[in-house]
Design an enzyme around this catalytic site. Sequence first.
Site, short mmCIF file in Angstrom:
data_model
loop_
_atom_site.label_atom_id
_atom_site.label_comp_id
_atom_site.label_asym_id
_atom_site.label_seq_id
_atom_site.Cartn_x
_atom_site.Cartn_y
_atom_site.Cartn_z
N GLN B 213 13.74 -91.36 -72.97
CA GLN B 213 13.91 -91.15 -71.53
C GLN B 213 14.57 -92.34 -70.87
O GLN B 213 14.85 -92.30 -69.69
CB GLN B 213 12.54 -90.93 -70.88
CG GLN B 213 11.84 -89.65 -71.26
CD GLN B 213 10.43 -89.59 -70.71
OE1 GLN B 213 9.47 -89.52 -71.47
NE2 GLN B 213 10.27 -89.62 -69.39
N PHE B 244 7.70 -86.17 -71.17
CA PHE B 244 6.44 -86.27 -70.39
C PHE B 244 6.00 -87.72 -70.18
O PHE B 244 4.83 -87.97 -69.92
CB PHE B 244 5.32 -85.47 -71.07
CG PHE B 244 5.74 -84.12 -71.57
CD1 PHE B 244 6.19 -83.16 -70.68
CD2 PHE B 244 5.74 -83.81 -72.92
CE1 PHE B 244 6.60 -81.90 -71.12
CE2 PHE B 244 6.15 -82.57 -73.38
CZ PHE B 244 6.58 -81.61 -72.48
N GLU B 248 9.40 -92.87 -72.57
CA GLU B 248 9.96 -93.78 -71.58
C GLU B 248 10.09 -95.18 -72.19
O GLU B 248 11.18 -95.70 -72.31
CB GLU B 248 9.09 -93.82 -70.32
CG GLU B 248 9.68 -94.71 -69.23
CD GLU B 248 8.95 -94.62 -67.91
OE1 GLU B 248 8.19 -93.67 -67.69
OE2 GLU B 248 9.15 -95.52 -67.06
N ARG B 326 0.06 -97.10 -59.47
CA ARG B 326 0.18 -95.73 -58.97
C ARG B 326 -1.19 -95.06 -58.86
O ARG B 326 -1.41 -94.22 -57.98
CB ARG B 326 1.17 -94.91 -59.80
CG ARG B 326 1.52 -93.57 -59.17
CD ARG B 326 2.73 -92.90 -59.80
NE ARG B 326 4.00 -93.37 -59.26
CZ ARG B 326 4.62 -92.84 -58.19
NH1 ARG B 326 4.07 -91.83 -57.54
NH2 ARG B 326 5.76 -93.33 -57.78
N ARG B 358 3.45 -88.26 -67.36
CA ARG B 358 3.61 -87.38 -66.19
C ARG B 358 2.51 -87.59 -65.14
O ARG B 358 1.37 -87.18 -65.35
CB ARG B 358 3.62 -85.94 -66.68
CG ARG B 358 4.25 -84.96 -65.72
CD ARG B 358 4.34 -83.60 -66.39
NE ARG B 358 5.12 -82.65 -65.64
CZ ARG B 358 5.38 -81.42 -66.05
NH1 ARG B 358 4.94 -81.00 -67.20
NH2 ARG B 358 6.10 -80.61 -65.31
N PHE B 360 1.87 -90.73 -64.09
CA PHE B 360 1.96 -92.20 -64.18
C PHE B 360 0.79 -92.90 -63.48
O PHE B 360 0.99 -93.78 -62.67
CB PHE B 360 3.30 -92.62 -63.54
CG PHE B 360 3.85 -93.94 -64.03
CD1 PHE B 360 4.34 -94.10 -65.31
CD2 PHE B 360 3.93 -95.04 -63.17
CE1 PHE B 360 4.88 -95.30 -65.75
CE2 PHE B 360 4.46 -96.26 -63.60
CZ PHE B 360 4.93 -96.38 -64.89
N THR B 458 7.69 -97.36 -57.76
CA THR B 458 7.11 -98.42 -56.94
C THR B 458 7.69 -99.78 -57.35
O THR B 458 7.51 -100.76 -56.64
CB THR B 458 5.57 -98.43 -57.03
OG1 THR B 458 5.19 -98.60 -58.40
CG2 THR B 458 5.01 -97.12 -56.52
N ALA B 527 9.21 -90.85 -63.00
CA ALA B 527 8.76 -90.85 -61.60
C ALA B 527 9.28 -89.64 -60.82
O ALA B 527 9.47 -89.72 -59.61
CB ALA B 527 9.16 -92.16 -60.90
N GLU B 729 6.35 -84.40 -61.57
CA GLU B 729 4.97 -84.80 -61.79
C GLU B 729 3.93 -84.14 -60.89
O GLU B 729 2.81 -83.86 -61.34
CB GLU B 729 4.84 -86.34 -61.63
CG GLU B 729 5.58 -87.12 -62.68
CD GLU B 729 5.78 -88.57 -62.26
OE1 GLU B 729 6.52 -88.81 -61.29
OE2 GLU B 729 5.20 -89.45 -62.88
#
Lengths: 171, 779
Positions: B213, B244, B248, B326, B358, B360, B458, B527, B729
Amino acid sequence: MSDTAQSFPTRVDISLTVNGEPVDARVDVSRHLVDFLRLDLGLTGAHAGCEHGVCGACTLQVDGEIVRGCLMLAAQLDGAEVWTVEGLTETGALADLQAAFVERNALQCGFCTPGMLFAAADILAQGGQPSRVAIREHISGNYCRCTGYEAVVDAIETVAGARARGEEVSA
Amino acid sequence: MQPDGTREAPAAAALASVGQSLPHDSAIRHVSGSAVYVDDIREPAGTLHVVPGWARDATRGRIVSLDLDPVRAHPGVVAVIGPADIPGKNDVSPALGDEPMFAEEEILFWGQPLFAVVATTREAARHAARKARIEVEDLPPLLTVEDALAADETVLPDYQFRKGSPETGLATASHLMEGSLRIGGQEHFYLEGQVSLAVPGEDGDMFVHTSSQHPSETQHIIARVLAVPDAAVTVEVRRMGGGFGGKESQANHWAAIAAIAARATGRPCKLRLDRDDDMIMTGKRHDFRVDWKLGHDAEGLLRVVDMRLFARCGYSADLSLGVVDRSMFHADSSYYYPDAMIHSRRLKTHTCSNTAFRGFGGPQGMLAAERMMDALAIRLGVDPLDLRKRNFYREGRDVTPYGMKVEEHATLHAIVDQLEESSDYRRRRQEIASFNASSPILKKGLALTPVKFGISFTLKHLNQAGALVHLYTDGSIHLNHGGTEMGQGLFQKVAQIVAEEFGVTLDKVKITATHTGKVPNTGPTAASSGTDLNGMAAKIAAETIRNRLVAFAAERYQVPPDAISFADNSVQLGERSMTLGELAREAHLARIQLSAAGFYATPNITWDRPSASGRPFFYFAYGAACSEVTVDTMTGEMRVDRVDILHDVGRSLNPAIDIGQIEGGFVQGMGWLTTEELVWDDRGRLRTHAPSTYKIPTASDVPEDFRVTLYASAGNPSPTVYRSKAVGEPPVMLAISVFSAIYDALASLNPGTIPDLDAPATPEAILHAVLSMKRSRAG
């Protein structure tokens, strides 16, 4: 003892048909069906997902029955008739089901889709209009991590209905 | 004009491609088996296969000796690589330098790679990898939140949001309540496991096909371990078989090992993790313990909330900074806390390094807030929906614990009111009460819960994206951008946007693989931001080319620019009409550039983490779900009977794709909260490392009565691409309604008593809660 060990073959010869074409091959006895198709024949439509026989991404058809490509050995295939998603796409046997999957958005990442199509084709082959519960049960051996299955069940139900009404294949 | 400087969305223009329910870009290829995933790429001649090796008996310990001779001696083995074979740094971490490619001195979790085998076949490499002789001096591992708290071990410093005076609030609130909730993690179970194919080139170059990702980060980490410039490494991702969040940062390690193996052998090298290794070695959704305390008035209006979030991060930091932030950003769910303390600890344990999944971290924070609501409603004997609505953000009560104002609370109220009506919540509440009164064994539960999810990374610098668009002289369009396709339909949505700009049908737009050589320095596709960012960048690139064509054609044909339009696969120039290809050819002969890079950076975000101030989110996505469940109090089994969802995607770019995201996200969230249980034994070994022991939802676990509707939005008030909203998400958290409905069913066993139920609500957990409710009733 040593005679037995020596006579136990590590490779065997098989003759079969894959997607209607004759194939003769010498395969390692430990070669799985899904690897035989993917690596030896270049048919990559069946995917290796969990390789435990649970996820169903390698589902395909041998002698009219759906099987897990990761649980069957190529050595078992002598005389067998194997169909993969590539072959059934070419013959058009799955055309209405494929069109319904596309139309209803019954796929996202698509990795499970070829296996899912075989599970779906299998219940459709039983004829009639299966209930949604029966469809769910029948495809519950095929994981999809993306769609939540709603669209998949819708697509299969739609095709079952169309076939039961004797409608033409739409694709 | 709204306080954030945006205006109400303008009236929708007539659009040809945008807003259409078109199929996934690869749908035809998916159903015919011709969509090419990394493992389907025809292997170059001489490709070798790589398998990581690890110590199967060690969780944490000092490596005393590592004898790899038996591995080298195995037939088919070409090379065995370890730390000494890494030309650059032995580090595959995203940022902090705390994740070695191969452990050198100390093993930090069960499954940590120590070396890798390169062999002529994957099978040979797998067999050889088990032949290493490894001697480890065991050290006591920290495995649980409590272990790490006792040892005071963290991967990153503690962090908190403080609003008003929580101490005063707790001291002066007329009523206090407290509780604790354990929240399990989640395995991604992407159907396509981690896989990379590294192909060495000339002059130290490396080309890597991978399922990532975050291709830019994969590129940079490969360059780091190879000790070559970033420019020598190219990473390409056409599609993933699911991500998902699990690809990442977690894809980097395997791509880097493949690249090292390719460097060491000079041959193409492929690494596809075995599924057990994948589940053992890669990080998962963080599991948490959340301790909460709240003060409220007699009507249940919250006065103060004190929430302590203890996240089990595993052996390294990975993305835990942002993930746990988060959780904190969503520890309010949709509720106004006049005074608040939201505190978090990122605990270090000797387990795999937990990562993006997903939502996060958002789902865990939100689940804790919803648990507070459920528990308080039971205590007060009021309907949980009434209590929720009473505490919703509203005018004058609209500032979050992190200081951002919730501007769009009217959308939240409208969605919940509409769903309450359309799901027939009140009538069903009555019916369920009578059902439960007359049913001794089976108990039903009902819950309607909201979702408010902040959209933007963020980490501010990630909120940027690039695209590259070429118009060829036959009128065909090449589309490239930094976003990756993992099934979510991003490529199709962006193609629809570009088709709209050029007034062409989708068949004129060629979607191409994400490629670090085309669009550099990209952020991860994460995100939920893929379309917001890349769609806007691609739109800007397409507009640039179109504007050049307009300027050229206006002069050539002496028509005013506003008389030139692009639609129906043709260009209208006043009275004259020509194809896009004809205009492109003329522009090319006139030496007009037909290629453009587009760049977009999200406006209006100002979050400053050190001071915990500013605005972290461009906007919020909203939704609500109403779930009904039946619990069997004899066995703990649970069935979801009906689910109604109303979800806000702004003005949808593609309703079919959006509904698919909502259905799939909900079911994935339901799995997290019900059947998906990760079990580590007391030696720190993950016991659920295969689908035979880890249960994701199948078709027969999904409610048959499943009603999903898109909220009739007038458009995102923030100026997003075509006024759409992110959808990746937020739907996961709609599944909290299932967990709350189970809680509701349990509560019916002994009104007024707070059930003891942690997540996931497996049959065992439900049965345990049932027994404890019965005991409390007997006592």
